[in-house]
Design a protein around this motif. Structure first.
Motif, mmCIF file in Angstrom:
data_model
loop_
_atom_site.group_PDB
_atom_site.id
_atom_site.type_symbol
_atom_site.label_atom_id
_atom_site.label_comp_id
_atom_site.label_asym_id
_atom_site.label_seq_id
_atom_site.Cartn_x
_atom_site.Cartn_y
_atom_site.Cartn_z
ATOM 1 N N ASN A 11 -15.875 -10.052 2.830
ATOM 2 C CA ASN A 11 -15.575 -9.197 1.669
ATOM 3 C C ASN A 11 -16.049 -7.763 1.906
ATOM 4 O O ASN A 11 -15.337 -6.808 1.604
ATOM 5 C CB ASN A 11 -16.231 -9.757 0.404
ATOM 6 C CG ASN A 11 -15.534 -10.989 -0.112
ATOM 7 O OD1 ASN A 11 -14.408 -11.306 0.289
ATOM 8 N ND2 ASN A 11 -16.207 -11.727 -0.983
ATOM 9 N N GLU A 12 -17.259 -7.613 2.451
ATOM 10 C CA GLU A 12 -17.785 -6.274 2.720
ATOM 11 C C GLU A 12 -16.913 -5.543 3.734
ATOM 12 O O GLU A 12 -16.649 -4.348 3.590
ATOM 13 C CB GLU A 12 -19.229 -6.352 3.218
ATOM 14 C CG GLU A 12 -20.216 -6.662 2.111
ATOM 15 C CD GLU A 12 -21.658 -6.732 2.608
ATOM 16 O OE1 GLU A 12 -21.907 -6.487 3.815
ATOM 17 O OE2 GLU A 12 -22.532 -7.038 1.771
ATOM 18 N N ILE A 15 -13.835 -4.445 1.922
ATOM 19 C CA ILE A 15 -14.158 -3.329 1.030
ATOM 20 C C ILE A 15 -14.305 -2.040 1.840
ATOM 21 O O ILE A 15 -13.752 -0.995 1.460
ATOM 22 C CB ILE A 15 -15.454 -3.623 0.232
ATOM 23 C CG1 ILE A 15 -15.208 -4.758 -0.760
ATOM 24 C CG2 ILE A 15 -15.940 -2.376 -0.496
ATOM 25 C CD1 ILE A 15 -16.473 -5.304 -1.411
ATOM 26 N N LEU A 38 -10.084 0.393 -5.360
ATOM 27 C CA LEU A 38 -10.870 -0.170 -4.261
ATOM 28 C C LEU A 38 -11.002 -1.679 -4.417
ATOM 29 O O LEU A 38 -10.800 -2.435 -3.464
ATOM 30 C CB LEU A 38 -12.263 0.486 -4.211
ATOM 31 C CG LEU A 38 -13.224 -0.040 -3.143
ATOM 32 C CD1 LEU A 38 -12.663 0.202 -1.741
ATOM 33 C CD2 LEU A 38 -14.587 0.602 -3.309
ATOM 34 N N ALA A 39 -11.306 -2.143 -5.623
ATOM 35 C CA ALA A 39 -11.438 -3.582 -5.877
ATOM 36 C C ALA A 39 -10.111 -4.296 -5.637
ATOM 37 O O ALA A 39 -10.062 -5.349 -5.004
ATOM 38 C CB ALA A 39 -11.930 -3.814 -7.300
ATOM 39 N N SER A 42 -9.235 -4.413 -1.880
ATOM 40 C CA SER A 42 -10.097 -5.283 -1.078
ATOM 41 C C SER A 42 -10.089 -6.721 -1.585
ATOM 42 O O SER A 42 -10.775 -7.573 -1.019
ATOM 43 C CB SER A 42 -11.521 -4.739 -1.055
ATOM 44 O OG SER A 42 -12.035 -4.638 -2.366
ATOM 45 N N VAL A 44 -11.364 -7.990 -4.297
ATOM 46 C CA VAL A 44 -12.671 -8.374 -4.826
ATOM 47 C C VAL A 44 -12.670 -8.036 -6.311
ATOM 48 O O VAL A 44 -12.119 -7.011 -6.723
ATOM 49 C CB VAL A 44 -13.805 -7.602 -4.100
ATOM 50 C CG1 VAL A 44 -15.152 -7.886 -4.729
ATOM 51 C CG2 VAL A 44 -13.822 -7.960 -2.626
ATOM 52 N N ARG A 46 -13.542 -6.558 -9.683
ATOM 53 C CA ARG A 46 -14.101 -5.241 -9.968
ATOM 54 C C ARG A 46 -15.510 -5.315 -10.541
ATOM 55 O O ARG A 46 -16.334 -4.440 -10.299
ATOM 56 C CB ARG A 46 -13.173 -4.484 -10.923
ATOM 57 C CG ARG A 46 -13.595 -3.053 -11.141
ATOM 58 C CD ARG A 46 -12.579 -2.273 -11.895
ATOM 59 N NE ARG A 46 -12.514 -2.742 -13.266
ATOM 60 C CZ ARG A 46 -11.690 -2.260 -14.177
ATOM 61 N NH1 ARG A 46 -10.851 -1.310 -13.847
ATOM 62 N NH2 ARG A 46 -11.686 -2.722 -15.394
ATOM 63 N N PHE A 49 -18.802 -4.773 -8.498
ATOM 64 C CA PHE A 49 -19.237 -3.447 -8.064
ATOM 65 C C PHE A 49 -20.236 -2.812 -9.028
ATOM 66 O O PHE A 49 -20.728 -1.727 -8.765
ATOM 67 C CB PHE A 49 -18.032 -2.506 -7.915
ATOM 68 C CG PHE A 49 -17.168 -2.825 -6.736
ATOM 69 C CD1 PHE A 49 -17.512 -2.399 -5.467
ATOM 70 C CD2 PHE A 49 -15.995 -3.555 -6.892
ATOM 71 C CE1 PHE A 49 -16.711 -2.683 -4.379
ATOM 72 C CE2 PHE A 49 -15.184 -3.837 -5.810
ATOM 73 C CZ PHE A 49 -15.547 -3.404 -4.544
ATOM 74 N N TYR A 55 -21.930 -6.120 -4.816
ATOM 75 C CA TYR A 55 -21.332 -5.009 -4.066
ATOM 76 C C TYR A 55 -21.601 -3.651 -4.721
ATOM 77 O O TYR A 55 -20.918 -2.671 -4.428
ATOM 78 C CB TYR A 55 -19.831 -5.227 -3.897
ATOM 79 C CG TYR A 55 -19.524 -6.544 -3.234
ATOM 80 C CD1 TYR A 55 -19.943 -6.801 -1.934
ATOM 81 C CD2 TYR A 55 -18.844 -7.547 -3.913
ATOM 82 C CE1 TYR A 55 -19.687 -8.019 -1.330
ATOM 83 C CE2 TYR A 55 -18.577 -8.764 -3.316
ATOM 84 C CZ TYR A 55 -19.005 -8.995 -2.017
ATOM 85 O OH TYR A 55 -18.750 -10.203 -1.419
ATOM 86 N N ARG A 59 -20.213 0.347 -3.989
ATOM 87 C CA ARG A 59 -19.649 1.277 -4.989
ATOM 88 C C ARG A 59 -20.376 2.609 -4.890
ATOM 89 O O ARG A 59 -19.754 3.674 -4.880
ATOM 90 C CB ARG A 59 -19.775 0.717 -6.401
ATOM 91 C CG ARG A 59 -19.311 1.710 -7.483
ATOM 92 C CD ARG A 59 -19.567 1.212 -8.886
ATOM 93 N NE ARG A 59 -20.924 0.800 -9.130
ATOM 94 C CZ ARG A 59 -21.925 1.618 -9.485
ATOM 95 N NH1 ARG A 59 -21.707 2.899 -9.624
ATOM 96 N NH2 ARG A 59 -23.136 1.150 -9.698
#
Length: 153
Positions: A11-12, A15, A38-39, A42, A44, A46, A49, A55, A59
């Motif tokens: 995931n990282e 992102i 971004l979410a 990627s 992921v 939201r 963040f 995460y 952010r």
């Protein structure tokens, strides 16, 4: 459901890859250079963040990098760049308009003063002509119109 260390790393990486794309200006249709996009890019949630979630540091990194780009005068989102350009243009046009309005006002005042002076001079000329007509021994000069007509014949 808990994420494993491998899933978290994956995931990282997604992102960070999405972050790099967005900061380069590669925005998806309908997207902006923001956390929501971004979410979505990627894949992921939201909410991950924000706060003390997993995460939040990414952010913060995204926001720092975005701010650094803004400080350097680069705007990755073309819409934001257009908005900034248009705001600057509106500001410049407002200044030009104010300058033009001031000049018009000054010219209007000058015109009013010039007309008043011309009217006063005309009245003075008429007054002098009347007083010259009553005084004996004053010879009137021909006017410009009679002189020009006389010289043409």
């Amino acid at each position: 459901m808990r994420t494993t260390a491998g899933q978290r790393t994956e995931n990282e990486n997604r992102i960070r890859a999405a972050m790099d794309r967005l900061l380069r200006g590669e925005l998806p249709p309908g997207g902006k250079c923001d956390i929501k996009t971004l979410a979505r890019e990627s894949a992921v949630d939201r909410t991950a963040f924000y706060g003390a979630r997993s995460y939040a540091q990414l952010r913060e990194e995204f926001e720092r990098r975005l701010e650094a780009l803004h400080q350097a005068g680069e705007i990755p989102d073309p819409r934001e760049a257009q908005i900034a350009r248009l705001k600057a243009e509106v500001s410049a046009l407002k200044k030009r308009l104010a300058t033009a309005e001031k000049a018009n006002e000054e010219l209007g005042e000058f015109r009013t003063q010039a007309l008043a002076r011309l009217a006063a001079q005309h009245e003075e000329i008429l007054h002098l002509r009347r007083s010259a007509a009553t005084v004996s021994g004053v010879t009137r000069l021909p006017t410009a119109r009679t002189t020009m007509i006389g010289s043409c014949s």
